[in-house]
Scaffold this active site. Sequence first.
Site, short mmCIF file in Angstrom:
data_model
loop_
_atom_site.label_atom_id
_atom_site.label_comp_id
_atom_site.label_asym_id
_atom_site.label_seq_id
_atom_site.Cartn_x
_atom_site.Cartn_y
_atom_site.Cartn_z
N ASP A 9 64.24 -51.05 -69.05
CA ASP A 9 64.83 -52.38 -68.95
C ASP A 9 64.23 -53.19 -70.10
O ASP A 9 63.04 -53.53 -70.07
CB ASP A 9 64.46 -52.99 -67.58
N LYS A 70 65.68 -60.83 -77.47
CA LYS A 70 66.94 -60.31 -76.95
C LYS A 70 68.09 -61.29 -77.19
O LYS A 70 69.24 -60.89 -77.38
CB LYS A 70 66.77 -60.05 -75.45
N GLU A 147 72.99 -54.03 -66.69
CA GLU A 147 71.87 -54.34 -65.79
C GLU A 147 72.30 -54.43 -64.32
O GLU A 147 71.63 -53.86 -63.46
CB GLU A 147 71.18 -55.62 -66.26
N ASP A 169 71.05 -62.35 -60.70
CA ASP A 169 69.92 -62.02 -61.58
C ASP A 169 69.44 -63.27 -62.31
O ASP A 169 70.10 -63.75 -63.22
CB ASP A 169 70.40 -60.94 -62.57
#
Length: 586
Positions: A9, A70, A147, A169
């Site tokens: 991850d 990211k 994800e 999330d």
Amino acid sequence: MNEIILGIDLGTTNSEVAIVEQGQVKVIADGDKKILPSYVGIDDNGEIIVGETARNQFLLYPERTIKSIKRLMGQNTQVELAGQSYSPQEISAIILKRLKAIAEKQLGQTASKAVITVPAYFSDAQRQATHEAGEIAGLDVVRMINEPTAAALAYDANQSEPKHVLVYDLGGGTFDVSVVNIEEGVVEVLSSHGDNHLGGDDFDQQIIEFLIDHLQTTYRVNAREHSKAMARITRAAETAKFVLSEQPYVQINEEYLLEFEGSAIHLSVELSRMEYEEMIEDYINATMDAVHMALKGAKFTSSDIDEIVLVGGSTRTPCIRERLINEFGFEPHSEVDADLCVTMGAAIQAAMINGQQVDTVLVDITPYTYGTGAIGLLNGETYPFTFVPIIHKNSILPNRKTEAFYTSYDGQETVEITIYQGEDPDALNNVKIGEFHVEGLQNVEAGNIITLTLSLDLNGILHVSAEEKATGLEKSITIKNALSSFDSDTLDTAKQKISSLFGKLDSSLYLQNELETPDDAVIPEIEEARLLIIKAESLFEQISNEDKEDMIDIIETISGCINAKDIAGLDEPVEQLNDIIYYLES
Ligand code: AMP
């Protein structure tokens, strides 16, 4: 078996790596840390640093530290790090290389293949950049999965019935919600929505502003002008946020925070969960709007959703769970750690590609909700025994939660506390498992705050304590076998029945051997204490020497009590050891 494939991850705030070994998913820890902060930096000696150390230096040396890379993946841009430029792929590759090294060290073999997760909303360019980052790190990226798909896999790797899962999330800097369909082991994202700039960092910022305002009004000092103080305030704000996920109040203390006009300024202020929830309410509303958009995108209403999976550290914020329960009418899953379920899902996917068998991810959870009864609303009417859940069903064990309650009339000197196990909104329909009184409260107006703490350990022992917040007056009880579905009366009767049987069978033996007490194993407190010692010792390899020394001292006290058969004396050290284990595991 084929060469191991890592599940990674690669997160905005944190990254993790996991594998499947003998059918079990294992998140690989670096020392005692399973989470690697996604920070890259250059230290004082010009060396590259990744993770915790880089994160620690970020506030003081932002010019030589990079976070949240990211967000830039897929963009044709460069970032500066100590005077040198790097592409986002290169910085991500440094994080991946570190994860690869952590895994290789643990596995004792090289690992050159990985499944890496990406957000469902990532474009082709962003996915391509992630692939390149893998290549730069020396990893063959055998697959990239979304994800939410990974998170759903962590729960449902082996389930065959079709299901609609909502994956909520909320991480440090991003929020995503996806509606996922699982059918015959195939996980498909039906719709996704979110906000790339919403997360736990915003919550921290609200607390930071509150602290700055407090310093301004109390001492007329502008903390923003003191960078070291700001670094401490930022850290204190996040810590306070963590405490508020467990407790209704937090006391924020930072001594000698800064020097102003020749005197030292100490920060000392209390923040309640209620005040904090008001600060973040708009953000939570925005996430719920996104939930509705995602449902609409899948042409669903809330009643079409079978399960909710929580992902990301920020979902530990209690009001998020409450809002979701209100909306969907059932408890979200929380068996798998919200920080780790994406990497665990990636490892499961990796194992599937590798042809490995994967067992269901098993963790200890409570199958019941524990709470108390209080005056509240039931079916729209005021009712004195409304059930107030404190530890929710499906929470990971051990678990400790605190809630605040208020006296209901002026001069109330006693509160009666009843603990129930069950799911019914009417406390009286649940199983009563314990009750006690707190007497001698101060003679004040209604609204005197009583905090109630429930702490449930792996052995099903529930410690309950109530404290008058203003004075610290405290009363507590311990409920054994709280995980049992018996109520305590039935349990006591059953216990008596069984021990009387043993009494009959064994009494002759005891008479012959008067000096010998029965085997310790039949004294549940001693058995529990022994199990706890074994558990504590199993953590020794992963913890600091300081924690280890503390634990050894307590273990010695417990062993002394076991040898002396001092059951009452066990209570305190067992609770202390439980607390340390809980702290180390959380
Ligand atoms: P993630 O990106 O999923 O690793 O989530 C990181 C975010 O979760 C950060 O903003 C953390 O401050 C936040 N977080 C972690 N633990 C907790 C907690 N117990 N309560 C509230 N927020 C938390």
